[in-house]
Design a protein around this motif. Structure first.
Motif, PDB file in Angstrom:
ATOM      1  N   VAL A   1     -57.739   9.027 -16.516  1.00 24.61           N
ATOM      2  CA  VAL A   1     -58.151  10.394 -16.875  1.00 24.61           C
ATOM      3  C   VAL A   1     -58.519  11.169 -15.609  1.00 24.61           C
ATOM      4  N   GLU A   2     -59.245  10.510 -14.721  1.00 20.33           N
ATOM      5  CA  GLU A   2     -59.639  11.149 -13.457  1.00 20.33           C
ATOM      6  C   GLU A   2     -58.415  11.504 -12.613  1.00 20.33           C
ATOM      7  N   ASP A   3     -57.429  10.600 -12.566  1.00 20.04           N
ATOM      8  CA  ASP A   3     -56.191  10.876 -11.820  1.00 20.04           C
ATOM      9  C   ASP A   3     -55.534  12.167 -12.315  1.00 20.04           C
ATOM     10  N   ILE A   4     -55.494  12.310 -13.624  1.00 16.47           N
ATOM     11  CA  ILE A   4     -54.902  13.517 -14.225  1.00 16.47           C
ATOM     12  C   ILE A   4     -55.680  14.755 -13.790  1.00 16.47           C
ATOM     13  N   LEU A   5     -57.001  14.676 -13.846  1.00 13.73           N
ATOM     14  CA  LEU A   5     -57.847  15.814 -13.469  1.00 13.73           C
ATOM     15  C   LEU A   5     -57.710  16.156 -11.987  1.00 13.73           C
ATOM     16  N   TYR A   6     -57.743  15.125 -11.141  1.00 12.80           N
ATOM     17  CA  TYR A   6     -57.672  15.348  -9.686  1.00 12.80           C
ATOM     18  C   TYR A   6     -56.408  16.116  -9.300  1.00 12.80           C
ATOM     19  N   ILE A   7     -55.275  15.649  -9.803  1.00 16.19           N
ATOM     20  CA  ILE A   7     -53.993  16.210  -9.370  1.00 16.19           C
ATOM     21  C   ILE A   7     -53.637  17.490 -10.113  1.00 16.19           C
ATOM     22  N   SER A   8     -53.868  17.529 -11.427  1.00 11.37           N
ATOM     23  CA  SER A   8     -53.457  18.703 -12.206  1.00 11.37           C
ATOM     24  C   SER A   8     -54.227  19.964 -11.830  1.00 11.37           C
ATOM     25  N   ALA A   9     -55.382  19.801 -11.187  1.00 12.20           N
ATOM     26  CA  ALA A   9     -56.163  20.971 -10.742  1.00 12.20           C
ATOM     27  C   ALA A   9     -55.397  21.825  -9.734  1.00 12.20           C
ATOM     28  N   PHE A  10     -54.403  21.241  -9.067  1.00  9.06           N
ATOM     29  CA  PHE A  10     -53.608  22.003  -8.087  1.00  9.06           C
ATOM     30  C   PHE A  10     -52.886  23.192  -8.721  1.00  9.06           C
ATOM     31  N   ILE A  11     -52.637  23.107 -10.007  1.00  6.76           N
ATOM     32  CA  ILE A  11     -51.960  24.209 -10.704  1.00  6.76           C
ATOM     33  C   ILE A  11     -52.756  25.501 -10.553  1.00  6.76           C
ATOM     34  N   PHE A  12     -54.094  25.398 -10.588  1.00  7.32           N
ATOM     35  CA  PHE A  12     -54.944  26.590 -10.490  1.00  7.32           C
ATOM     36  C   PHE A  12     -54.951  27.195  -9.087  1.00  7.32           C
TER      37      PHE A  12
END
Length: 195
Positions: free
Chosen positions: A94-105
């Motif tokens: 779950v953390e991996d998803i949060l860490y990387i997907s934040a780049f979209i913003f």
């Protein structure tokens, strides 16, 4: 770059070990630290989403530190358990998803960010599946989870200190190395299972 990441990882380990001993001595349970890591990862995500990048970086570091400490605390306090391992592994994804997907913003390509998230999860899946088959996968592949988190941190720091363009190029390197790691791990498992 990979040599630099290895050095950073060794320095972080020197900090973690005495800290884990202190926390274990204070009877703080490893599972609580694991959950705290997720909470800080969510805060990181929200801060990046709000474009508070410096705060996001701070919470990313804290979250990653919690993730690095929990296993060490469990070992030091002799409280390693199957549930603790399951909880840690699940929340790590779950953390991996949060860490990387934040780049979209931050304006990174949503397609490439999605691919980076997917590849990161595949790396972890290959390890989990291989180890369930009795194969040792730790240390296999050019960038493991620790290095991927360090890469995320470097991308964010470059974004703030230098500019977005340079950080995007570093993200491309990250994406390429992540893809290479998937191929490496797949090949290792394939080779070992054929023997």
């Amino acid at each position: 770059m990979v040599v630099m990441l290895t050095r950073i990882r060794k320095q972080v380990k020197r900090i973690i070990e005495p800290l884990a001993e202190t926390l274990a001595g204070a009877n703080i349970r490893a599972n609580y630290i694991t959950v705290l890591g997720l909470i800080f990862a969510i805060i990181y995500f929200l801060e990046i989403m709000s474009y508070n990048i410096i705060l996001g970086i701070i919470f990313l570091i804290i979250s990653a530190l919690m993730d690095a400490i929990d296993g060490e605390v469990a070992r030091v306090s002799n409280t390693v358990s199957p549930f603790g391992s399951f909880l840690d592994s699940t929340l790590d994804r779950v953390e991996d998803i949060l860490y990387i997907s934040a780049f979209i913003f931050l304006g990174f390509s949503s397609y490439l960010v999605a691919i980076a998230v997917g590849l990161s999860l595949v790396i972890s899946y290959i390890r989990a599946k291989a180890e369930s088959l009795g194969l040792k996968m730790e240390g296999r592949g050019i960038i493991e989870r620790g290095e991927r988190i360090i890469f995320v941190l470097i991308i964010l720091l470059v974004y703030v200190i230098v500019n977005k363009i340079v950080s995007v190029y570093i993200f491309y390197i990250f994406l390429m190395l992540t893809a290479i790691t998937v191929i490496q791990r797949f090949y290792v498992v394939y080779s070992l299972l054929r023997k």
